[in-house]
Design a protein around this motif. Sequence first.
Motif, PDB file in Angstrom:
ATOM      1  N   ASN A  21       0.815  -1.213   0.000  1.00  0.00           N
ATOM      2  CA  ASN A  21       0.000   0.000   0.000  1.00  0.00           C
ATOM      3  C   ASN A  21       0.848   1.262   0.000  1.00  0.00           C
ATOM      4  O   ASN A  21       0.377   2.341  -0.365  1.00  0.00           O
ATOM      5  N   PHE A  22       2.103   1.136   0.417  1.00  0.00           N
ATOM      6  CA  PHE A  22       2.987   2.289   0.469  1.00  0.00           C
ATOM      7  C   PHE A  22       3.790   2.447  -0.819  1.00  0.00           C
ATOM      8  O   PHE A  22       4.582   3.376  -0.943  1.00  0.00           O
ATOM      9  N   THR A  23       3.595   1.521  -1.751  1.00  0.00           N
ATOM     10  CA  THR A  23       4.306   1.566  -3.023  1.00  0.00           C
ATOM     11  C   THR A  23       3.426   2.222  -4.078  1.00  0.00           C
ATOM     12  O   THR A  23       2.256   1.879  -4.219  1.00  0.00           O
ATOM     13  N   GLN A  24       4.002   3.134  -4.822  1.00  0.00           N
ATOM     14  CA  GLN A  24       3.254   3.823  -5.866  1.00  0.00           C
ATOM     15  C   GLN A  24       2.861   2.828  -6.950  1.00  0.00           C
ATOM     16  O   GLN A  24       3.707   2.116  -7.495  1.00  0.00           O
ATOM     17  N   PRO A  25       1.571   2.678  -7.267  1.00  0.00           N
ATOM     18  CA  PRO A  25       1.168   1.702  -8.292  1.00  0.00           C
ATOM     19  C   PRO A  25       1.695   2.083  -9.663  1.00  0.00           C
ATOM     20  O   PRO A  25       1.856   3.270  -9.988  1.00  0.00           O
ATOM     21  N   SER A  26       1.978   1.058 -10.473  1.00  0.00           N
ATOM     22  CA  SER A  26       2.454   1.306 -11.831  1.00  0.00           C
ATOM     23  C   SER A  26       1.319   1.885 -12.669  1.00  0.00           C
ATOM     24  O   SER A  26       0.158   1.498 -12.508  1.00  0.00           O
ATOM     25  N   PRO A  27       1.626   2.804 -13.559  1.00  0.00           N
ATOM     26  CA  PRO A  27       0.572   3.367 -14.413  1.00  0.00           C
ATOM     27  C   PRO A  27      -0.010   2.294 -15.322  1.00  0.00           C
ATOM     28  O   PRO A  27       0.723   1.407 -15.786  1.00  0.00           O
ATOM     29  N   PRO A  28      -1.302   2.306 -15.580  1.00  0.00           N
ATOM     30  CA  PRO A  28      -1.912   1.286 -16.453  1.00  0.00           C
ATOM     31  C   PRO A  28      -1.401   1.397 -17.882  1.00  0.00           C
ATOM     32  O   PRO A  28      -1.110   2.500 -18.377  1.00  0.00           O
ATOM     33  N   LEU A  29      -1.265   0.247 -18.533  1.00  0.00           N
ATOM     34  CA  LEU A  29      -0.812   0.239 -19.917  1.00  0.00           C
ATOM     35  C   LEU A  29      -1.931   0.729 -20.835  1.00  0.00           C
ATOM     36  O   LEU A  29      -3.108   0.444 -20.601  1.00  0.00           O
ATOM     37  N   PRO A  30      -1.583   1.497 -21.854  1.00  0.00           N
ATOM     38  CA  PRO A  30      -2.621   1.947 -22.797  1.00  0.00           C
ATOM     39  C   PRO A  30      -3.214   0.769 -23.552  1.00  0.00           C
ATOM     40  O   PRO A  30      -2.581  -0.281 -23.708  1.00  0.00           O
ATOM     41  N   SER A  31      -4.412   0.926 -24.020  1.00  0.00           N
ATOM     42  CA  SER A  31      -5.112  -0.146 -24.725  1.00  0.00           C
ATOM     43  C   SER A  31      -4.487  -0.389 -26.102  1.00  0.00           C
ATOM     44  O   SER A  31      -4.065   0.558 -26.781  1.00  0.00           O
ATOM     45  N   PRO A  32      -4.410  -1.647 -26.547  1.00  0.00           N
ATOM     46  CA  PRO A  32      -3.988  -1.905 -27.935  1.00  0.00           C
ATOM     47  C   PRO A  32      -4.974  -1.260 -28.909  1.00  0.00           C
ATOM     48  O   PRO A  32      -6.097  -0.919 -28.542  1.00  0.00           O
ATOM     49  N   PHE A  33      -4.537  -1.091 -30.143  1.00  0.00           N
ATOM     50  CA  PHE A  33      -5.431  -0.489 -31.135  1.00  0.00           C
ATOM     51  C   PHE A  33      -5.174  -1.100 -32.502  1.00  0.00           C
ATOM     52  O   PHE A  33      -4.118  -1.682 -32.767  1.00  0.00           O
ATOM     53  N   LEU A  34      -6.170  -0.980 -33.376  1.00  0.00           N
ATOM     54  CA  LEU A  34      -6.079  -1.475 -34.741  1.00  0.00           C
ATOM     55  C   LEU A  34      -5.646  -0.366 -35.674  1.00  0.00           C
ATOM     56  O   LEU A  34      -6.136   0.767 -35.589  1.00  0.00           O
ATOM     57  N   LEU A  35      -4.713  -0.691 -36.555  1.00  0.00           N
ATOM     58  CA  LEU A  35      -4.225   0.260 -37.550  1.00  0.00           C
ATOM     59  C   LEU A  35      -4.581  -0.263 -38.932  1.00  0.00           C
ATOM     60  O   LEU A  35      -4.183  -1.368 -39.312  1.00  0.00           O
ATOM     61  N   PHE A  36      -5.366   0.525 -39.683  1.00  0.00           N
ATOM     62  CA  PHE A  36      -5.786   0.137 -41.017  1.00  0.00           C
ATOM     63  C   PHE A  36      -4.914   0.863 -42.044  1.00  0.00           C
ATOM     64  O   PHE A  36      -4.871   2.101 -42.050  1.00  0.00           O
ATOM     65  N   PRO A  37      -4.209   0.140 -42.919  1.00  0.00           N
ATOM     66  CA  PRO A  37      -3.359   0.802 -43.909  1.00  0.00           C
ATOM     67  C   PRO A  37      -4.149   1.573 -44.961  1.00  0.00           C
ATOM     68  O   PRO A  37      -3.631   2.486 -45.586  1.00  0.00           O
TER      69      PRO A  37
END
Length: 251
Positions: A21-37
């Motif tokens: 509880n005294f440790t700073q939580p890691s920031p959440p990872l951003p969501s994956p996304f789809l890339l359309f060429p």
Amino acid sequence: MEDVITEAAPPSRLLEEDLNNFTQPSPPLPSPFLLFPHTQQTLKPNLLIIAISSPSLSLFHNFLTPQTLTASLILPELPLSNPNNHTLDIHSLSSNILIAAVRNPIPDTRAYSVAEILLSDKIRPESVIILDSIQPMNHRGMLSSDEAVAFKLESAVERKMVNGEKLLDGLEYYPSGSVVDGVGAAILGRCQILKIRAGLCVSWPQFDSDVVFLLKDLLKGLKEFDFGLSGDEVFKFGRSKDHVFQSHLYI
């Protein structure tokens, strides 16, 4: 009387999870996304094939070209300059069939995020086939390196279909007590939530030309594709990593 200087300190009254509880939580990872060429659009194929295992990628390798590339799934935590950032490429095999080629391992912690983006409002398949490998530590029973085997798991909607109409018709169900994890299981779970017809095929050995031909026979209903494989073409997937392995787990 105890020596307060040399005696070991008493155990902490705080539990390990309390200390966190005294440790700073890691920031959440951003969501994956789809890339359309090309122009972004909603894809509604009749069938989406998820190729995760090496034999399944070998089976479709002739169709996975830049000309058939439809979209790529990106993990934002990886640098764009890294070629492994394209964790999953989606190719159009025909007007009604897409294949998602998982070319690089996906961490278990990101598996459901990938499944959630893959089956979203941008990709809405009527049915899904997942081609994965058996992980020896997850299988209850004996696995021989001399025999190619495959089993299946199904979503509830697919389970209700009659024989002859199933996506993975002819396969036996995965033995009771065995488990599947990783992105294949996450995609099957996502299909279960969305009530999509889905079949997960897990095969063994993980690197074997016999498995390629087993999958070819399993997918013979896709008559519009000429896989055209010979033994020499798939030999590089032969018994390179698991040729002496046997698993025998007791419960």
